[in-house]
Scaffold this motif. Structure first.
Motif, PDB file in Angstrom:
ATOM      1  N   ARG A 230      -4.811  -0.712  15.262  1.00  0.00           N
ATOM      2  CA  ARG A 230      -5.170  -2.159  15.536  1.00  0.00           C
ATOM      3  C   ARG A 230      -5.101  -2.754  14.227  1.00  0.00           C
ATOM      4  NH1 ARG A 230      -6.965  -4.017  20.059  1.00  0.00           N
ATOM      5  NH2 ARG A 230      -7.712  -2.342  21.461  1.00  0.00           N
ATOM      6  N   VAL A 231      -4.746  -3.939  14.207  1.00  0.00           N
ATOM      7  CA  VAL A 231      -4.666  -4.927  12.871  1.00  0.00           C
ATOM      8  C   VAL A 231      -5.853  -4.988  12.308  1.00  0.00           C
ATOM      9  CG1 VAL A 231      -3.751  -7.053  12.002  1.00  0.00           C
ATOM     10  CG2 VAL A 231      -2.390  -5.872  13.831  1.00  0.00           C
ATOM     11  N   ARG A 232      -5.851  -4.760  11.091  1.00  0.00           N
ATOM     12  CA  ARG A 232      -7.098  -4.831  10.352  1.00  0.00           C
ATOM     13  C   ARG A 232      -7.116  -6.155   9.520  1.00  0.00           C
ATOM     14  NH1 ARG A 232      -9.442  -0.588   5.980  1.00  0.00           N
ATOM     15  NH2 ARG A 232      -7.636  -1.325   4.990  1.00  0.00           N
ATOM     16  N   SER A 233      -6.116  -6.561   8.957  1.00  0.00           N
ATOM     17  CA  SER A 233      -5.919  -7.735   8.280  1.00  0.00           C
ATOM     18  C   SER A 233      -4.506  -7.833   7.782  1.00  0.00           C
ATOM     19  CB  SER A 233      -6.775  -7.614   6.592  1.00  0.00           C
ATOM     20  OG  SER A 233      -6.062  -6.591   6.046  1.00  0.00           O
ATOM     21  N   ILE A 234      -4.379  -9.468   7.532  1.00  0.00           N
ATOM     22  CA  ILE A 234      -2.829  -9.738   7.020  1.00  0.00           C
ATOM     23  C   ILE A 234      -2.773 -10.548   5.819  1.00  0.00           C
ATOM     24  CG2 ILE A 234      -0.932 -11.044   7.890  1.00  0.00           C
ATOM     25  CD1 ILE A 234      -1.500 -10.349  10.665  1.00  0.00           C
ATOM     26  N   THR A 235      -2.247  -9.993   4.765  1.00  0.00           N
ATOM     27  CA  THR A 235      -2.179 -10.697   3.509  1.00  0.00           C
ATOM     28  C   THR A 235      -0.755 -11.237   3.171  1.00  0.00           C
ATOM     29  OG1 THR A 235      -4.065  -9.211   2.993  1.00  0.00           O
ATOM     30  CG2 THR A 235      -3.062 -10.463   1.212  1.00  0.00           C
ATOM     31  N   GLN A 236      -0.837 -12.764   2.636  1.00  0.00           N
ATOM     32  CA  GLN A 236       0.635 -13.176   2.410  1.00  0.00           C
ATOM     33  C   GLN A 236       0.474 -12.564   0.762  1.00  0.00           C
ATOM     34  OE1 GLN A 236       1.316 -17.200   3.084  1.00  0.00           O
ATOM     35  NE2 GLN A 236       2.898 -17.348   1.401  1.00  0.00           N
ATOM     36  N   ILE A 237       1.651 -11.918   0.668  1.00  0.00           N
ATOM     37  CA  ILE A 237       1.898 -11.734  -0.943  1.00  0.00           C
ATOM     38  C   ILE A 237       3.103 -12.272  -1.501  1.00  0.00           C
ATOM     39  CG2 ILE A 237       1.247  -9.263  -0.230  1.00  0.00           C
ATOM     40  CD1 ILE A 237       4.022  -8.290  -0.602  1.00  0.00           C
ATOM     41  N   ALA A 238       3.744 -13.307  -0.826  1.00  0.00           N
ATOM     42  CA  ALA A 238       4.645 -14.101  -1.420  1.00  0.00           C
ATOM     43  C   ALA A 238       4.991 -14.939  -0.371  1.00  0.00           C
ATOM     44  CB  ALA A 238       6.087 -13.192  -1.770  1.00  0.00           C
ATOM     45  N   GLY A 248      -6.793   3.036  12.283  1.00  0.00           N
ATOM     46  CA  GLY A 248      -6.443   3.964  13.439  1.00  0.00           C
ATOM     47  C   GLY A 248      -7.457   5.267  13.123  1.00  0.00           C
ATOM     48  N   ARG A 249      -6.825   6.325  13.918  1.00  0.00           N
ATOM     49  CA  ARG A 249      -7.625   7.555  14.029  1.00  0.00           C
ATOM     50  C   ARG A 249      -6.626   8.577  13.626  1.00  0.00           C
ATOM     51  NH1 ARG A 249     -10.732   8.886  18.957  1.00  0.00           N
ATOM     52  NH2 ARG A 249      -8.731   8.812  20.023  1.00  0.00           N
ATOM     53  N   HIS A 276       9.782  -3.429  16.308  1.00  0.00           N
ATOM     54  CA  HIS A 276      10.391  -3.768  14.943  1.00  0.00           C
ATOM     55  C   HIS A 276      10.507  -2.344  14.230  1.00  0.00           C
ATOM     56  CE1 HIS A 276       9.468  -7.971  15.611  1.00  0.00           C
ATOM     57  NE2 HIS A 276       8.671  -7.483  16.555  1.00  0.00           N
ATOM     58  N   PRO A 277      11.856  -1.901  13.979  1.00  0.00           N
ATOM     59  CA  PRO A 277      11.710  -0.948  12.999  1.00  0.00           C
ATOM     60  C   PRO A 277      11.317  -1.272  11.296  1.00  0.00           C
ATOM     61  CG  PRO A 277      13.816  -1.692  13.515  1.00  0.00           C
ATOM     62  CD  PRO A 277      12.793  -2.684  14.078  1.00  0.00           C
ATOM     63  N   ILE A 278      10.047  -0.931  11.023  1.00  0.00           N
ATOM     64  CA  ILE A 278       9.572  -1.233   9.770  1.00  0.00           C
ATOM     65  C   ILE A 278       9.088  -0.148   8.996  1.00  0.00           C
ATOM     66  CG2 ILE A 278       7.894  -2.986   8.349  1.00  0.00           C
ATOM     67  CD1 ILE A 278       8.000  -4.409  10.905  1.00  0.00           C
ATOM     68  N   SER A 279       9.431   0.058   7.596  1.00  0.00           N
ATOM     69  CA  SER A 279       8.762   1.324   6.690  1.00  0.00           C
ATOM     70  C   SER A 279       7.268   1.090   6.477  1.00  0.00           C
ATOM     71  CB  SER A 279       9.674   1.491   5.712  1.00  0.00           C
ATOM     72  OG  SER A 279      11.036   1.643   6.068  1.00  0.00           O
ATOM     73  N   LEU A 280       6.789   2.111   6.216  1.00  0.00           N
ATOM     74  CA  LEU A 280       5.549   1.964   5.514  1.00  0.00           C
ATOM     75  C   LEU A 280       5.596   1.319   4.346  1.00  0.00           C
ATOM     76  CD1 LEU A 280       4.055   5.610   6.772  1.00  0.00           C
ATOM     77  CD2 LEU A 280       3.229   3.343   7.408  1.00  0.00           C
ATOM     78  N   SER A 281       4.730   0.924   3.771  1.00  0.00           N
ATOM     79  CA  SER A 281       4.733   0.184   2.298  1.00  0.00           C
ATOM     80  C   SER A 281       3.666   0.907   1.342  1.00  0.00           C
ATOM     81  CB  SER A 281       4.550  -1.261   2.278  1.00  0.00           C
ATOM     82  OG  SER A 281       3.233  -1.666   2.623  1.00  0.00           O
ATOM     83  N   SER A 285      -3.708   6.492   4.844  1.00  0.00           N
ATOM     84  CA  SER A 285      -4.750   7.277   4.821  1.00  0.00           C
ATOM     85  C   SER A 285      -5.085   8.038   6.232  1.00  0.00           C
ATOM     86  CB  SER A 285      -5.988   6.708   4.422  1.00  0.00           C
ATOM     87  OG  SER A 285      -6.479   5.871   5.418  1.00  0.00           O
ATOM     88  N   ASP A 286      -6.282   8.791   6.356  1.00  0.00           N
ATOM     89  CA  ASP A 286      -6.489   9.244   7.863  1.00  0.00           C
ATOM     90  C   ASP A 286      -6.829   8.086   8.910  1.00  0.00           C
ATOM     91  OD1 ASP A 286      -6.286  11.530   9.070  1.00  0.00           O
ATOM     92  OD2 ASP A 286      -8.579  11.615   9.563  1.00  0.00           O
ATOM     93  N   ALA A 287      -7.345   6.855   8.146  1.00  0.00           N
ATOM     94  CA  ALA A 287      -7.884   5.812   8.812  1.00  0.00           C
ATOM     95  C   ALA A 287      -7.109   4.473   8.733  1.00  0.00           C
ATOM     96  CB  ALA A 287      -9.412   5.652   8.472  1.00  0.00           C
ATOM     97  N   THR A 288      -6.039   4.426   7.832  1.00  0.00           N
ATOM     98  CA  THR A 288      -5.534   3.237   7.602  1.00  0.00           C
ATOM     99  C   THR A 288      -3.850   3.296   7.547  1.00  0.00           C
ATOM    100  OG1 THR A 288      -5.794   3.272   5.108  1.00  0.00           O
ATOM    101  CG2 THR A 288      -7.376   2.112   6.590  1.00  0.00           C
ATOM    102  N   ALA A 289      -3.129   2.438   7.585  1.00  0.00           N
ATOM    103  CA  ALA A 289      -1.780   2.169   7.350  1.00  0.00           C
ATOM    104  C   ALA A 289      -1.437   0.876   7.060  1.00  0.00           C
ATOM    105  CB  ALA A 289      -0.834   2.687   8.518  1.00  0.00           C
ATOM    106  N   ARG A 290       0.008   0.713   6.070  1.00  0.00           N
ATOM    107  CA  ARG A 290       0.361  -0.578   5.864  1.00  0.00           C
ATOM    108  C   ARG A 290       1.748  -0.806   6.158  1.00  0.00           C
ATOM    109  NH1 ARG A 290      -0.109  -2.857  -0.291  1.00  0.00           N
ATOM    110  NH2 ARG A 290       1.618  -1.597  -0.413  1.00  0.00           N
ATOM    111  N   ILE A 291       2.365  -1.841   6.409  1.00  0.00           N
ATOM    112  CA  ILE A 291       3.357  -2.226   6.449  1.00  0.00           C
ATOM    113  C   ILE A 291       3.613  -3.643   5.697  1.00  0.00           C
ATOM    114  CG2 ILE A 291       4.164  -0.820   8.454  1.00  0.00           C
ATOM    115  CD1 ILE A 291       4.119  -3.479  10.030  1.00  0.00           C
ATOM    116  N   THR A 292       4.908  -3.808   5.197  1.00  0.00           N
ATOM    117  CA  THR A 292       5.102  -5.465   4.563  1.00  0.00           C
ATOM    118  C   THR A 292       6.205  -5.823   5.087  1.00  0.00           C
ATOM    119  OG1 THR A 292       4.090  -4.538   2.529  1.00  0.00           O
ATOM    120  CG2 THR A 292       5.264  -6.210   2.393  1.00  0.00           C
ATOM    121  N   VAL A 293       6.104  -7.178   5.508  1.00  0.00           N
ATOM    122  CA  VAL A 293       7.150  -7.550   6.491  1.00  0.00           C
ATOM    123  C   VAL A 293       7.567  -8.956   5.970  1.00  0.00           C
ATOM    124  CG1 VAL A 293       7.612  -8.619   8.693  1.00  0.00           C
ATOM    125  CG2 VAL A 293       6.021  -6.436   8.473  1.00  0.00           C
TER     126      VAL A 293
END
Length: 457
Positions: A230-238, A248-249, A276-281, A285-293
């Motif tokens: 599930r989406v935990r947070s969205i942060t604008q970086i630029a 997740g689990r 959407h084919p998007i790479s991990l950025s 961890s065992d409980a979190t993942a991040r992509i940058t779009v």
């Protein structure tokens, strides 16, 4: 990291698997021909009409074989992905499209001519009697659908489609193959019941469509339910660029490596039909993942604004743009724009020693220096050298770098003095990447030391 026997051994193992896959591709086409000849086809060249008809049948069998191979290559089967990577598998998939279509068109034309000669009527007049044969109208529909798929695969046409629209059209290829099955089994006794030829073709169909059902539908569905992203947070970086953090689990059980990508689906009313084919950025961890779009269109703009708590389904991980692909003692990385995302995770995951890696970060403006601070910090901790280039692309001989650097005579080899002793990883916009790749190839770097990740489809 050194150029260890383990990495050389892994590379040789992948090459053996790759050679075996190429051999299997051509062997399947040869088997289609051999089985036709073995089960009575060799005796069907006695007259001109029979010869034309038999050549048409052979064209249809080999064309169908190519289509089934294409389906297998697009199924994202793990062993194929780990051996040649998703990009190269899809490149071979695309390269077979036109030959397959031409063979199937030749199949139809030659059969019309052959049947017309045998019945003593002109080929055009033969079409109506053929359409009256049970199951043959479906075959004509199948060829029409395949023509639509091949046309939409042309680069100039594909660019006019969204990814989702293009993907929807390509689902027609599965329908096209399926609607042609009845005429193969019923018309002319070519695949007569009880023969090994019939069993062989049915096995090919089961393998092709079983692969799609397993690896494109069942496995992603089960993984998505199991890991509950599930989406935990969205942060604008630029401007126009966001990082999407997900929870997740047991995510480590996915065994994803830095540099790999997933295909993501965000379950909101506006985005559920987008994939959407998007790479991990970053490494999960065992409980979190991040992509940058980066906002590059309607789809990416929509997912950058999904609400916190949105359920996320995924396919993957895919790709061999990872540390496992290395074969040389040194590491060179060239990256531009949003291509920084797999490189950032790759660098985090890589086991490199001080002085072993050199990284080039490229951007057109300072606003496009996404995640540079994270990459530079990772490089500092791992003892890697970082160079940066900011500025509009040169119109000179080296259009992948800023004009001022081109005028100073900067080259790929001056940035990476040990280029021939390095694995070169390149990621960024396709036009930019093609220029870097061309210069690397012209410098004489071995092909197995060049690794690219393109952001196109």
């Amino acid at each position: 990291m050194q150029d260890t026997p383990d990495h050389r051994r892994d590379y040789r193992r992948r090459m053996r698997r790759s050679d075996a896959m190429v051999a299997a591709l051509w062997a399947s086409a040869a088997a289609a021909l051999a089985l036709f000849l073995a089960y009575g086809g060799a005796g069907k060249f006695g007259t001109v009409s029979d010869a034309i008809t038999s050549v048409g049948i052979i064209a249809g069998l080999i064309g169908t074989d190519f289509i089934l191979v294409m389906i297998v290559l697009a199924a994202r089967i793990p062993i194929i992905d780990r051996t040649v990577g998703h990009d190269r598998a899809i490149a071979v998939h695309r390269s077979l499209g036109k030959p397959a279509l031409y063979l199937l068109l030749a199949h139809a034309v030659l059969l019309i001519i052959g049947y017309g000669m045998a019945s003593g009527i002109n080929p055009i007049a033969e079409i109506a009697p053929m359409l009256a044969i049970p199951d043959l109208p479906l075959a004509f529909i199948g060829i029409g659908l395949l023509i639509a798929v091949v046309i939409t695969s042309l680069v100039a046409v594909r660019r006019k489609f969204s990814y989702e629209g293009w993907h929807l059209v390509h689902l027609l290829s599965y329908i096209a193959v399926l609607v042609a099955v009845p005429h193969q089994l019923s018309v002319g006794g070519i695949l007569a019941g009880g023969t090994f030829e019939r069993a062989y073709w049915l096995a090919l169909y089961i393998i092709a469509f079983g692969s799609i059902a397993t690896f494109r539908f069942a496995e992603p569905l089960i993984s998505s339910i199991r890991h509950r992203l599930r989406v935990r947070s969205i942060t604008q970086i630029a401007p126009g660029v966001v990082s999407i953090d997900m929870s997740g689990r047991r995510l480590r059980s996915l065994h994803s490596a830095g540099g790999q990508f997933f295909i993501w689906r965000f379950w909101t009313g506006r985005t559920w039909w987008h994939s959407h084919p998007i790479s991990l950025s970053s490494l999960p961890s065992d409980a979190t993942a991040r992509i940058t779009v980066r906002n590059l269109g309607t789809g990416s703009n929509a997912i950058s604004r999904v609400p916190v708590g949105t359920a996320v389904w995924f396919e993957g991980p895919y790709g061999i743009f990872t540390d496992a692909g290395r074969t040389a003692p040194k590491l060179a990385i060239a990256v531009a724009g949003i291509g920084i995302t797999p490189v950032r995770a790759f660098l985090e995951d890589s086991d490199i020693r001080p002085g072993e890696a050199t990284i080039l970060l490229r951007a057109s403006t300072t606003e496009e220096t996404y995640l540079w601070d994270e990459v530079i910090e990772l490089a500092r901790r791992k003892g890697a050298t970082v160079y940066t280039m900011v500025g509009r692309r040169s119109t000179g001989s080296r259009g992948w770098m800023p004009a001022q650097d081109d005028q100073r005579g900067v080259t790929l080899k001056s940035i990476f003095p040990e280029l021939h002793e390095s694995d070169l990883y390149v990621c960024g916009p396709t036009a930019w990447l093609d220029l870097v790749e061309a210069e690397a190839v012209s410098s004489g770097i071995p092909s197995h030391q060049l690794h690219t990740e393109r952001f196109d489809w």
